[in-house]
Scaffold this motif. Structure first.
Motif, PDB file in Angstrom:
ATOM      1  N   SER A  33     -24.078 -18.967 -27.109  1.00 18.21           N
ATOM      2  CA  SER A  33     -22.640 -19.215 -27.256  1.00 18.21           C
ATOM      3  C   SER A  33     -22.383 -20.465 -28.098  1.00 18.21           C
ATOM      4  O   SER A  33     -21.481 -20.479 -28.949  1.00 18.21           O
ATOM      5  CB  SER A  33     -21.986 -19.373 -25.883  1.00 18.21           C
ATOM      6  OG  SER A  33     -22.070 -18.171 -25.139  1.00 18.21           O
ATOM      7  N   PHE A  60     -23.656  -9.569 -23.997  1.00 17.64           N
ATOM      8  CA  PHE A  60     -22.222  -9.376 -24.252  1.00 17.64           C
ATOM      9  C   PHE A  60     -21.430  -9.321 -22.946  1.00 17.64           C
ATOM     10  O   PHE A  60     -20.265  -9.730 -22.900  1.00 17.64           O
ATOM     11  CB  PHE A  60     -22.002  -8.089 -25.057  1.00 17.64           C
ATOM     12  CG  PHE A  60     -22.214  -8.262 -26.532  1.00 17.64           C
ATOM     13  CD1 PHE A  60     -21.184  -8.682 -27.352  1.00 17.64           C
ATOM     14  CD2 PHE A  60     -23.460  -8.028 -27.101  1.00 17.64           C
ATOM     15  CE1 PHE A  60     -21.377  -8.850 -28.712  1.00 17.64           C
ATOM     16  CE2 PHE A  60     -23.670  -8.192 -28.462  1.00 17.64           C
ATOM     17  CZ  PHE A  60     -22.628  -8.606 -29.271  1.00 17.64           C
ATOM     18  N   GLU A  61     -22.035  -8.806 -21.892  1.00 17.59           N
ATOM     19  CA  GLU A  61     -21.352  -8.750 -20.607  1.00 17.59           C
ATOM     20  C   GLU A  61     -21.245 -10.124 -19.958  1.00 17.59           C
ATOM     21  O   GLU A  61     -20.315 -10.385 -19.182  1.00 17.59           O
ATOM     22  CB  GLU A  61     -22.089  -7.786 -19.670  1.00 17.59           C
ATOM     23  CG  GLU A  61     -22.102  -6.341 -20.161  1.00 17.59           C
ATOM     24  CD  GLU A  61     -22.943  -5.437 -19.277  1.00 17.59           C
ATOM     25  OE1 GLU A  61     -23.109  -5.778 -18.084  1.00 17.59           O
ATOM     26  OE2 GLU A  61     -23.426  -4.394 -19.766  1.00 17.59           O
ATOM     27  N   GLU A  65     -14.730 -12.870 -22.402  1.00 18.66           N
ATOM     28  CA  GLU A  65     -14.159 -11.759 -23.172  1.00 18.66           C
ATOM     29  C   GLU A  65     -13.788 -12.172 -24.590  1.00 18.66           C
ATOM     30  O   GLU A  65     -14.013 -11.409 -25.541  1.00 18.66           O
ATOM     31  CB  GLU A  65     -12.921 -11.243 -22.426  1.00 18.66           C
ATOM     32  CG  GLU A  65     -12.279 -10.027 -23.062  1.00 18.66           C
ATOM     33  CD  GLU A  65     -11.124  -9.494 -22.244  1.00 18.66           C
ATOM     34  OE1 GLU A  65     -10.336  -8.698 -22.782  1.00 18.66           O
ATOM     35  OE2 GLU A  65     -11.011  -9.882 -21.061  1.00 18.66           O
ATOM     36  N   GLU A  67     -15.168 -14.282 -26.436  1.00 20.91           N
ATOM     37  CA  GLU A  67     -16.347 -14.642 -27.225  1.00 20.91           C
ATOM     38  C   GLU A  67     -17.080 -13.421 -27.770  1.00 20.91           C
ATOM     39  O   GLU A  67     -17.983 -13.570 -28.606  1.00 20.91           O
ATOM     40  CB  GLU A  67     -17.331 -15.457 -26.367  1.00 20.91           C
ATOM     41  CG  GLU A  67     -16.831 -16.811 -25.919  1.00 20.91           C
ATOM     42  CD  GLU A  67     -17.893 -17.572 -25.136  1.00 20.91           C
ATOM     43  OE1 GLU A  67     -18.989 -17.784 -25.687  1.00 20.91           O
ATOM     44  OE2 GLU A  67     -17.644 -17.916 -23.965  1.00 20.91           O
ATOM     45  N   ARG A  68     -16.730 -12.222 -27.294  1.00 20.66           N
ATOM     46  CA  ARG A  68     -17.525 -11.044 -27.639  1.00 20.66           C
ATOM     47  C   ARG A  68     -17.395 -10.652 -29.105  1.00 20.66           C
ATOM     48  O   ARG A  68     -18.394 -10.329 -29.755  1.00 20.66           O
ATOM     49  CB  ARG A  68     -17.117  -9.871 -26.731  1.00 20.66           C
ATOM     50  CG  ARG A  68     -17.583 -10.075 -25.295  1.00 20.66           C
ATOM     51  CD  ARG A  68     -16.944  -9.113 -24.318  1.00 20.66           C
ATOM     52  NE  ARG A  68     -17.379  -9.422 -22.958  1.00 20.66           N
ATOM     53  CZ  ARG A  68     -16.773  -8.977 -21.860  1.00 20.66           C
ATOM     54  NH1 ARG A  68     -15.690  -8.227 -21.956  1.00 20.66           N
ATOM     55  NH2 ARG A  68     -17.229  -9.299 -20.662  1.00 20.66           N
ATOM     56  N   ALA A  72     -20.428 -10.640 -31.849  1.00 19.60           N
ATOM     57  CA  ALA A  72     -20.804  -9.445 -32.605  1.00 19.60           C
ATOM     58  C   ALA A  72     -20.850  -9.741 -34.103  1.00 19.60           C
ATOM     59  O   ALA A  72     -21.756  -9.282 -34.813  1.00 19.60           O
ATOM     60  CB  ALA A  72     -19.823  -8.308 -32.316  1.00 19.60           C
ATOM     61  N   MET A  87     -24.490  -0.641 -23.349  1.00 22.88           N
ATOM     62  CA  MET A  87     -23.446  -1.590 -22.971  1.00 22.88           C
ATOM     63  C   MET A  87     -22.514  -1.040 -21.907  1.00 22.88           C
ATOM     64  O   MET A  87     -22.260   0.176 -21.834  1.00 22.88           O
ATOM     65  CB  MET A  87     -22.654  -1.958 -24.235  1.00 22.88           C
ATOM     66  CG  MET A  87     -21.925  -3.286 -24.174  1.00 22.88           C
ATOM     67  SD  MET A  87     -21.272  -3.702 -25.819  1.00 22.88           S
ATOM     68  CE  MET A  87     -22.751  -4.211 -26.674  1.00 22.88           C
ATOM     69  N   VAL A  91     -16.911  -3.415 -21.743  1.00 22.98           N
ATOM     70  CA  VAL A  91     -17.345  -4.367 -22.769  1.00 22.98           C
ATOM     71  C   VAL A  91     -17.431  -3.672 -24.123  1.00 22.98           C
ATOM     72  O   VAL A  91     -17.029  -4.223 -25.150  1.00 22.98           O
ATOM     73  CB  VAL A  91     -18.704  -4.988 -22.390  1.00 22.98           C
ATOM     74  CG1 VAL A  91     -19.202  -5.902 -23.501  1.00 22.98           C
ATOM     75  CG2 VAL A  91     -18.585  -5.760 -21.087  1.00 22.98           C
ATOM     76  N   ASP A  94     -14.150  -3.406 -25.770  1.00 19.29           N
ATOM     77  CA  ASP A  94     -13.723  -4.657 -26.405  1.00 19.29           C
ATOM     78  C   ASP A  94     -14.286  -4.789 -27.814  1.00 19.29           C
ATOM     79  O   ASP A  94     -13.625  -5.338 -28.708  1.00 19.29           O
ATOM     80  CB  ASP A  94     -14.180  -5.865 -25.575  1.00 19.29           C
ATOM     81  CG  ASP A  94     -13.426  -5.983 -24.260  1.00 19.29           C
ATOM     82  OD1 ASP A  94     -12.335  -5.389 -24.159  1.00 19.29           O
ATOM     83  OD2 ASP A  94     -13.927  -6.668 -23.345  1.00 19.29           O
ATOM     84  N   LEU A  95     -15.509  -4.287 -28.029  1.00 21.00           N
ATOM     85  CA  LEU A  95     -16.133  -4.390 -29.351  1.00 21.00           C
ATOM     86  C   LEU A  95     -15.641  -3.295 -30.292  1.00 21.00           C
ATOM     87  O   LEU A  95     -15.449  -3.529 -31.490  1.00 21.00           O
ATOM     88  CB  LEU A  95     -17.652  -4.320 -29.219  1.00 21.00           C
ATOM     89  CG  LEU A  95     -18.342  -5.505 -28.556  1.00 21.00           C
ATOM     90  CD1 LEU A  95     -19.850  -5.324 -28.617  1.00 21.00           C
ATOM     91  CD2 LEU A  95     -17.957  -6.812 -29.240  1.00 21.00           C
ATOM     92  N   ASN A 292     -15.933  -6.140 -15.253  1.00 23.11           N
ATOM     93  CA  ASN A 292     -15.415  -6.209 -16.619  1.00 23.11           C
ATOM     94  C   ASN A 292     -14.144  -5.380 -16.795  1.00 23.11           C
ATOM     95  O   ASN A 292     -13.587  -5.335 -17.884  1.00 23.11           O
ATOM     96  CB  ASN A 292     -16.479  -5.713 -17.610  1.00 23.11           C
ATOM     97  CG  ASN A 292     -17.701  -6.610 -17.634  1.00 23.11           C
ATOM     98  OD1 ASN A 292     -17.635  -7.763 -18.023  1.00 23.11           O
ATOM     99  ND2 ASN A 292     -18.833  -6.081 -17.176  1.00 23.11           N
TER     100      ASN A 292
END
Length: 469
Positions: A33, A60-61, A65, A67-68, A72, A87, A91, A94-95, A292
């Motif tokens: 991170s 990623f989990e 949220e 930061e995902r 990526a 995944m 999550v 979200d991507l 999540n």
């Protein structure tokens, strides 16, 4: 994970990445991170590159949220199709929203059909159409066909990539066919033998093929008995068949009996986990139960359950109100009431959990329902008798009233027996009515045990002359 030590940056040791339970450590997650936050994409990629796809999905989990998406972007091609397949659903959503249709299509084309469908089915209708339009015609046709089946059916979870051959081949021809055709799937355990109408008539394990002389016909080697899975079969029933018949893979057929796909045991492991988790969460009313899951979705799922419990609590409160004058005459009744209801509720929950599991595993059927009810009734009598004696003696000594001890003992016995009966009767009746017994059983069983616990205890207190209405 082989070679991880060599691939990690010099200042990072393997034991700083995974703990003794094979989970990513807090220190490692923070280091990634921090690298992303400082725009040091090279360091972020160096840290993540040695990880298994499943561990990258876990990463990623574990991050926040918000930061995902930056994570990526920093990892680039390390966020592969296989990572997406591993995944968590929420999550992954979200991507997916930050990827365009072409990127999603490129990723799904690298996956097996079942994994590709799992990603595309979660998209909104407009997004689905956009992604499908980007796919190659052959891939698009396969996925569109899978999407025509209902969710959680064999047609949705099956793989289309398999090896099927006609029975007129001999073993030598089959081996040559497997070697010469590069477009065949690379991972399979069984070869399906089909007739002229493409209906499965047998299977050949690879071990048989390798150990059989080339001139032997496939029809002499294949096993004709096989478990066929209709494409419309519910995935829970599919899992039960795999468990019952010890299957590694099974052919999936359409409504005309033609071979259209296969399901392998690795897919079943996910189904078993999902179905077991679903039943437990339904019993508690926790919705998806995923940490999540969006807060709004969790709120909707849980508040409905709490409102239902509020309604059942009002029924029990009404019963108490009927005996308000009696409770005022003896405070001990108010002290002891929760004990009767609580023990009865726990007894009902025990039986209900056993019943719901037995129904899910097809162990509780119409043919043995009466016997199982009798079994649970006897268990309830034994449990009720034991608890009744203990609480009766304790109450008589503490309150110096043998009569009160006898009243609570009898009330406890009655409520535990009723709880045992309700714990099996309610799930069975819901199942007979084609309702999910895991979804509503708890509400009804709790209402019965609370109401009958209060009614039995207070009613017996009045009937015995301890108090008057």
């Amino acid at each position: 994970m082989t070679g991880m030590d060599d691939a990690l940056p010099d200042n990072v040791e393997r034991d700083e990445v995974l703990d003794e339970d094979n989970r990513l450590t807090d220190e490692f997650v923070r280091s990634v991170s921090d690298a992303v936050e400082s725009n040091d994409t090279n360091l972020a990629q160096d840290l993540v590159n040695p990880l298994h796809n499943a561990d990258i999905a876990d990463l990623f989990e574990l991050v926040d949220e918000d930061e995902r998406a930056p994570l990526a972007d920093a990892l680039g091609d390390l966020v592969s199709a296989d990572v997406l397949a591993e995944m968590n659903d929420f999550v992954r959503e979200d991507l997916i929203v930050v990827l365009d249709a072409g990127q999603i299509a490129d990723l799904t084309e690298q996956l097996d059909t079942d994994d590709a469908v799992a990603i595309i089915e979660d998209l909104e209708d407009e997004e689905q159409r956009a992604v499908l339009a980007e796919l190659e015609p052959e891939d698009r046709a396969v996925i569109e066909s899978a999407l025509t089946y209902d969710e959680e059916t064999a047609g949705r979870i099956m793989q289309r990539d398999l090896v099927a051959v006609p029975e007129h081949m001999n073993v030598g021809n089959l081996i040559d066919y497997l070697r010469e055709h590069d477009d065949l799937t690379t991972e399979f355990w069984e070869i399906y033998v089909v007739d002229a109408a493409h209906k499965p008539i047998g299977t050949c394990q690879l071990s048989w093929i390798l150990r059989t002389p080339r001139n032997i016909p496939v029809s002499d080697v294949m096993k004709r008995e096989q478990t066929l899975i209709p494409a419309t079969m519910d995935q829970e029933e599919v899992a039960l068949r795999f468990q019952k018949y010890n299957l590694i893979s099974a052919a999936v057929t359409d409504e005309d009996g033609r071979l259209i796909g296969m399901i392998t045991v690795d897919d079943i492991l996910h189904i078993v986990e999902d179905e077991a988790s679903e039943d437990v969460l339904l019993l508690s009313g926790a919705g998806e139960g995923d940490i999540n899951e969006p807060i709004r979705d969790s709120y909707r799922a849980r508040v409905r359950w709490l409102i239902a419990n509020l309604a059942t609590a009002l029924v029990a409160s009404f019963v108490i109100s009927i005996f308000g004058a009696a409770i005022e005459q003896m405070v001990a009744l108010a002290i002891l009431m929760p004990i009767v209801a609580s023990i009865g509720g726990n007894a009902g929950t025990q039986t209900m959990a056993v019943s719901v599991r037995a129904l899910a595993m097809n162990e509780l059927t119409r043919s043995n329902t009466r016997r199982i009810i009798g079994r649970e009734f006897r268990i309830a009598l034994l449990n009720g008798g034991t608890i009744a004696i203990l609480v009766g003696i304790g109450t008589g000594l503490v309150f110096a009233s043998p009569m009160l001890g006898g009243v609570i003992a009898l009330a406890m016995l009655i409520n535990i027996v009723i709880a045992g009966f309700a714990g099996i009767f309610v799930p069975v009746m819901l199942d007979r009515l084609d309702q999910d017994p895991a979804l509503a059983s708890s509400v009804f069983v709790t209402m019965i045990t609370d109401t009958m616990g209060f009614l039995g205890f207070l009613g017996l207190a009045v009937a015995s002359g301890l108090v008057n209405l």
